[in-house]
Design a protein around this motif. Structure first.
Motif, PDB file in Angstrom:
ATOM      1  N   TYR A 111       0.862  -1.194   0.000  1.00  0.00           N
ATOM      2  CA  TYR A 111       0.000   0.000   0.000  1.00  0.00           C
ATOM      3  C   TYR A 111       0.890   1.233   0.000  1.00  0.00           C
ATOM      4  CZ  TYR A 111      -3.562   3.376   1.182  1.00  0.00           C
ATOM      5  OH  TYR A 111      -4.398   4.466   1.151  1.00  0.00           O
ATOM      6  N   GLY A 112       0.931   1.947  -1.137  1.00  0.00           N
ATOM      7  CA  GLY A 112       1.773   3.129  -1.253  1.00  0.00           C
ATOM      8  C   GLY A 112       3.221   2.754  -1.457  1.00  0.00           C
ATOM      9  N   CYS A 113       4.086   3.758  -1.437  1.00  0.00           N
ATOM     10  CA  CYS A 113       5.525   3.516  -1.644  1.00  0.00           C
ATOM     11  C   CYS A 113       6.274   4.712  -1.068  1.00  0.00           C
ATOM     12  CB  CYS A 113       5.809   3.392  -3.144  1.00  0.00           C
ATOM     13  SG  CYS A 113       7.563   3.464  -3.591  1.00  0.00           S
ATOM     14  N   ASP A 114       7.363   4.435  -0.351  1.00  0.00           N
ATOM     15  CA  ASP A 114       8.138   5.517   0.273  1.00  0.00           C
ATOM     16  C   ASP A 114       9.568   5.583  -0.252  1.00  0.00           C
ATOM     17  OD1 ASP A 114       6.115   6.414   1.944  1.00  0.00           O
ATOM     18  OD2 ASP A 114       6.704   5.150   3.628  1.00  0.00           O
ATOM     19  N   ILE A 115       9.877   4.828  -1.301  1.00  0.00           N
ATOM     20  CA  ILE A 115      11.287   4.709  -1.700  1.00  0.00           C
ATOM     21  C   ILE A 115      11.925   6.080  -1.974  1.00  0.00           C
ATOM     22  CG2 ILE A 115      12.862   3.793  -3.463  1.00  0.00           C
ATOM     23  CD1 ILE A 115      10.938   1.353  -3.688  1.00  0.00           C
ATOM     24  N   CYS A 116      11.220   6.917  -2.760  1.00  0.00           N
ATOM     25  CA  CYS A 116      11.846   8.199  -3.127  1.00  0.00           C
ATOM     26  C   CYS A 116      12.025   9.110  -1.918  1.00  0.00           C
ATOM     27  CB  CYS A 116      11.082   8.899  -4.258  1.00  0.00           C
ATOM     28  SG  CYS A 116       9.320   9.133  -3.984  1.00  0.00           S
ATOM     29  N   GLN A 117      11.217   8.907  -0.895  1.00  0.00           N
ATOM     30  CA  GLN A 117      11.371   9.732   0.315  1.00  0.00           C
ATOM     31  C   GLN A 117      12.395   9.119   1.274  1.00  0.00           C
ATOM     32  OE1 GLN A 117       7.652  11.912   1.655  1.00  0.00           O
ATOM     33  NE2 GLN A 117       6.839   9.927   1.014  1.00  0.00           N
ATOM     34  N   ASP A 118      12.441   7.781   1.321  1.00  0.00           N
ATOM     35  CA  ASP A 118      13.405   7.122   2.210  1.00  0.00           C
ATOM     36  C   ASP A 118      14.851   7.492   1.858  1.00  0.00           C
ATOM     37  OD1 ASP A 118      11.751   5.788   3.999  1.00  0.00           O
ATOM     38  OD2 ASP A 118      11.523   4.031   2.710  1.00  0.00           O
ATOM     39  N   VAL A 119      15.118   7.697   0.566  1.00  0.00           N
ATOM     40  CA  VAL A 119      16.509   7.966   0.165  1.00  0.00           C
ATOM     41  C   VAL A 119      16.868   9.451   0.227  1.00  0.00           C
ATOM     42  CG1 VAL A 119      16.612   5.948  -1.354  1.00  0.00           C
ATOM     43  CG2 VAL A 119      15.946   8.173  -2.311  1.00  0.00           C
ATOM     44  N   CYS A 120      15.884  10.289   0.490  1.00  0.00           N
ATOM     45  CA  CYS A 120      16.136  11.741   0.439  1.00  0.00           C
ATOM     46  C   CYS A 120      16.982  12.183   1.631  1.00  0.00           C
ATOM     47  CB  CYS A 120      14.805  12.497   0.432  1.00  0.00           C
ATOM     48  SG  CYS A 120      15.016  14.293   0.435  1.00  0.00           S
ATOM     49  N   PRO A 121      18.098  12.852   1.390  1.00  0.00           N
ATOM     50  CA  PRO A 121      18.946  13.281   2.515  1.00  0.00           C
ATOM     51  C   PRO A 121      18.206  14.162   3.512  1.00  0.00           C
ATOM     52  CG  PRO A 121      19.766  14.172   0.411  1.00  0.00           C
ATOM     53  CD  PRO A 121      18.678  13.207   0.079  1.00  0.00           C
ATOM     54  N   TRP A 122      17.193  14.900   3.074  1.00  0.00           N
ATOM     55  CA  TRP A 122      16.446  15.766   4.003  1.00  0.00           C
ATOM     56  C   TRP A 122      15.592  14.949   4.961  1.00  0.00           C
ATOM     57  CZ3 TRP A 122      17.529  20.697   4.809  1.00  0.00           C
ATOM     58  CH2 TRP A 122      18.285  21.370   3.843  1.00  0.00           C
ATOM     59  N   ASN A 123      15.381  13.672   4.667  1.00  0.00           N
ATOM     60  CA  ASN A 123      14.589  12.840   5.582  1.00  0.00           C
ATOM     61  C   ASN A 123      15.452  12.121   6.610  1.00  0.00           C
ATOM     62  OD1 ASN A 123      12.131  13.621   4.724  1.00  0.00           O
ATOM     63  ND2 ASN A 123      11.749  11.868   3.402  1.00  0.00           N
ATOM     64  N   ARG A 124      16.766  12.425   6.615  1.00  0.00           N
ATOM     65  CA  ARG A 124      17.614  11.852   7.669  1.00  0.00           C
ATOM     66  C   ARG A 124      17.362  12.537   9.004  1.00  0.00           C
ATOM     67  NH1 ARG A 124      22.834  12.066   4.140  1.00  0.00           N
ATOM     68  NH2 ARG A 124      22.307  10.489   2.596  1.00  0.00           N
ATOM     69  N   LEU A 125      16.587  13.616   8.976  1.00  0.00           N
ATOM     70  CA  LEU A 125      16.322  14.373  10.209  1.00  0.00           C
ATOM     71  C   LEU A 125      15.578  13.507  11.223  1.00  0.00           C
ATOM     72  CD1 LEU A 125      14.996  17.520   8.345  1.00  0.00           C
ATOM     73  CD2 LEU A 125      17.153  17.428   9.591  1.00  0.00           C
ATOM     74  N   GLU A 126      14.637  12.703  10.742  1.00  0.00           N
ATOM     75  CA  GLU A 126      13.889  11.755  11.577  1.00  0.00           C
ATOM     76  C   GLU A 126      13.434  12.362  12.899  1.00  0.00           C
ATOM     77  OE1 GLU A 126      16.068   8.064  11.675  1.00  0.00           O
ATOM     78  OE2 GLU A 126      15.575   7.700   9.578  1.00  0.00           O
ATOM     79  N   GLU A 127      12.725  13.442  12.800  1.00  0.00           N
ATOM     80  CA  GLU A 127      12.184  14.149  13.967  1.00  0.00           C
ATOM     81  C   GLU A 127      10.823  13.539  14.305  1.00  0.00           C
ATOM     82  OE1 GLU A 127      13.759  16.746  15.487  1.00  0.00           O
ATOM     83  OE2 GLU A 127      12.091  16.909  16.907  1.00  0.00           O
ATOM     84  N   PRO A 128      10.705  12.794  15.426  1.00  0.00           N
ATOM     85  CA  PRO A 128       9.432  12.108  15.688  1.00  0.00           C
ATOM     86  C   PRO A 128       8.282  13.074  15.971  1.00  0.00           C
ATOM     87  CG  PRO A 128      11.191  11.266  17.098  1.00  0.00           C
ATOM     88  CD  PRO A 128      11.694  12.515  16.458  1.00  0.00           C
ATOM     89  N   ALA A 136      -6.475   5.391   6.651  1.00  0.00           N
ATOM     90  CA  ALA A 136      -6.449   5.900   5.279  1.00  0.00           C
ATOM     91  C   ALA A 136      -6.404   4.753   4.275  1.00  0.00           C
ATOM     92  CB  ALA A 136      -5.243   6.817   5.094  1.00  0.00           C
ATOM     93  N   MET A 137      -6.070   3.552   4.744  1.00  0.00           N
ATOM     94  CA  MET A 137      -5.911   2.415   3.826  1.00  0.00           C
ATOM     95  C   MET A 137      -7.220   1.939   3.204  1.00  0.00           C
ATOM     96  SD  MET A 137      -2.913   0.121   5.476  1.00  0.00           S
ATOM     97  CE  MET A 137      -3.072  -1.090   4.197  1.00  0.00           C
ATOM     98  N   LYS A 138      -8.344   2.443   3.705  1.00  0.00           N
ATOM     99  CA  LYS A 138      -9.631   2.060   3.098  1.00  0.00           C
ATOM    100  C   LYS A 138      -9.681   2.491   1.633  1.00  0.00           C
ATOM    101  CE  LYS A 138     -12.447   4.109   5.943  1.00  0.00           C
ATOM    102  NZ  LYS A 138     -11.595   4.699   7.004  1.00  0.00           N
ATOM    103  N   ARG A 139      -8.842   3.470   1.282  1.00  0.00           N
ATOM    104  CA  ARG A 139      -8.850   4.051  -0.057  1.00  0.00           C
ATOM    105  C   ARG A 139      -8.722   2.986  -1.160  1.00  0.00           C
ATOM    106  NH1 ARG A 139     -10.199   8.668  -2.725  1.00  0.00           N
ATOM    107  NH2 ARG A 139      -9.034   8.773  -4.661  1.00  0.00           N
ATOM    108  N   THR A 140      -7.930   1.968  -0.899  1.00  0.00           N
ATOM    109  CA  THR A 140      -7.685   0.978  -1.959  1.00  0.00           C
ATOM    110  C   THR A 140      -8.778  -0.084  -2.037  1.00  0.00           C
ATOM    111  OG1 THR A 140      -5.988  -0.433  -2.927  1.00  0.00           O
ATOM    112  CG2 THR A 140      -6.210  -0.563  -0.558  1.00  0.00           C
ATOM    113  N   LYS A 141      -9.686  -0.107  -1.080  1.00  0.00           N
ATOM    114  CA  LYS A 141     -10.785  -1.083  -1.028  1.00  0.00           C
ATOM    115  C   LYS A 141     -10.220  -2.494  -0.843  1.00  0.00           C
ATOM    116  CE  LYS A 141     -14.146   1.872  -2.709  1.00  0.00           C
ATOM    117  NZ  LYS A 141     -13.506   3.135  -2.676  1.00  0.00           N
ATOM    118  N   LEU A 142     -11.092  -3.386  -0.398  1.00  0.00           N
ATOM    119  CA  LEU A 142     -10.661  -4.757  -0.113  1.00  0.00           C
ATOM    120  C   LEU A 142     -10.110  -5.447  -1.372  1.00  0.00           C
ATOM    121  CD1 LEU A 142     -10.368  -7.226   1.689  1.00  0.00           C
ATOM    122  CD2 LEU A 142     -12.821  -7.668   1.422  1.00  0.00           C
ATOM    123  N   ALA A 143     -10.801  -5.238  -2.497  1.00  0.00           N
ATOM    124  CA  ALA A 143     -10.360  -5.901  -3.735  1.00  0.00           C
ATOM    125  C   ALA A 143      -8.956  -5.447  -4.122  1.00  0.00           C
ATOM    126  CB  ALA A 143     -11.347  -5.617  -4.858  1.00  0.00           C
ATOM    127  N   GLY A 144      -8.677  -4.159  -3.955  1.00  0.00           N
ATOM    128  CA  GLY A 144      -7.365  -3.617  -4.309  1.00  0.00           C
ATOM    129  C   GLY A 144      -6.281  -4.177  -3.406  1.00  0.00           C
TER     130      GLY A 144
END
Ligand code: B12
Ligand code: SF4
Ligand code: SF4
Length: 306
Positions: free
Chosen positions: A233-250, A286-294
């Motif tokens: 469900y979704g994809c975070d690859i392009c954000q996981d590799v972004c140097p600006w996301n190394r901040l990891e501020e909870p 938010a995962m309801k968006r894809t519906k059960l079939a999806g």
């Protein structure tokens, strides 16, 4: 004396809105040609709703006549945690549905503004309203649109939800933030399906996020199914590799913690879901968006690749 603009910003912080900025509610004239071009190239895939009323999407006046100011808000959703095998849920959907959480915060802020000045009226938007939230956030000074096309803040990277309050009063406007991507191309290089076809331009047809969430089809297209990299469900690859996301501020918002502690779904469990158990499990998600079939289609596809 503290201005009304400054007091609104302070109140927003107290309400758990992590960053807020103000811009004039005038047409997005610079973004309009980019949006038109994106639609003309068919990069919206089957999201036909994006074609409707393009003028409205680029003009806050058409959403809220008499609009003077767009208040752009960012809410940090980063919670520490890693994925646990295939069936990976993208980070934004780990917790409770952000539409409800962000809307609640913006409603509280608007109520406070109206209590301070009863002449104020406003309209709240979160994701589903026909507005270009990223362009507005950039214009309000929250951050810049990165080459992966998400807004990046200096404080929280791109792990933010966006929302707006359009108001009928003038405030002290913020300046747009400069682009800080520089010569980096990490997101473009990492995208397994080459969906970032040019810097700042995502072709949804090639995007795992689009296919696993928005696309209504019995099977996933082959360029997606063979490149899922475990995402259900979704994809975070392009954000996981972004140097600006190394901040990891909870985030301080506990509702964004993984529901049931799950950051990945068990594929067998997904395949065994029936409408009742599905509704129960994904209520307020938010995962309801894809519906059960999806969701089942995505699980099937992942199992075939393993
Ligand atoms: C449609 C949509 C999608 C589509 C299309 C994505 C896209 N890139 O637009 C799909 C289903 C693929 C998608 C996926 C995701 N989405 Co989405 N999505 C939206 C939605 C509803 C509309 C976006 C839109 O108007 N796109 C139209 C295109 C044309 O806009 P654009 O890509 O921003 O293009 C602008 C710039 O890049 C630039 N530009 C374009 N061409 C060019 C050319 C040149 C030369 C230059 C210089 C600039 C330039 O100008 C354009 C106009 O400003 C918004 C909510 C909203 N109402 O705005 C959420 C939203 C953008 N999504 C969001 C999220 C979280 C995601 C995902 C991360 C979810 C996930 N983990 O799976 C992924 C990210 C994928 C990606 N890399 O973009 C958040 C982003 C928060 C942030 N930090 O920016 C939003 C804002 C929802 C929210 N309220 O928080 N999404
Ligand atoms: S979300 Fe995934 S598939 Fe889509 S552009 Fe980013 S890395 Fe590529
Ligand atoms: S990975 Fe690099 S190019 Fe992509 S958005 Fe982040 S800083 Fe910009």
């Amino acid at each position: 004396m503290t201005s009304f603009s400054q007091r609104i910003k302070q109140k927003a912080g107290e309400l758990g809105i992590d960053k807020i900025g103000f811009s004039r509610a005038v047409s997005l004239t610079e973004d309009r040609p980019h949006f038109a071009d994106w639609l003309n190239r068919g990069f919206h895939g089957e999201m036909a709703w994006l074609e409707r009323e393009p003028e409205k999407r680029t003009d806050p006046q058409m959403i809220f006549p008499g609009a003077k100011t767009v208040v752009s808000a960012a809410v940090n959703y980063y919670t520490p945690g890693q994925h646990d095998g295939a069936g990976k849920i993208s980070r934004y959907a780990w917790g409770d549905d952000y539409h409800d959480v962000v809307k609640e915060k913006l409603c509280a802020l608007l109520d406070w503004i109206v209590a301070e000045d009863p002449n104020v009226t406003g309209k709240i938007c979160v994701d589903t309203a026909p507005v270009m939230e990223k362009a507005l956030a950039h214009r309000s000074g929250l951050g810049w649109i990165g080459k992966h096309s998400n807004v990046i803040t200096k404080e929280y990277g791109s792990w933010i939800f966006l929302g707006e309050i359009i108001l009928n009063i003038e405030l002290d406007y913020d300046a747009p933030m400069a682009d800080h991507c520089g010569s980096c191309t990490a997101c473009i290089d990492a995208c397994p399906t080459d969906a970032i076809v040019e810097p700042y331009i995502v072709d949804s047809n090639k995007c795992i996020s689009y296919a696993t969430i928005e696309l209504r089809s019995d099977e996933l297209p082959q360029n997606i199914s063979t490149n899922l990299n475990g995402w259900i469900y979704g994809c975070d690859i392009c954000q996981d590799v972004c140097p600006w996301n190394r901040l990891e501020e909870p985030t301080e918002e506990t509702r964004f913690e993984p529901r049931l502690g799950e950051t990945s779904l068990d594929l067998d469990v997904v395949e065994s879901l029936i409408p009742e158990t599905y509704t129960e499990r994904f209520r307020k998600s938010a995962m309801k968006r894809t519906k059960l079939a999806g969701l089942k289609r995505n699980a099937r596809s992942l199992k075939l690749q393993n």
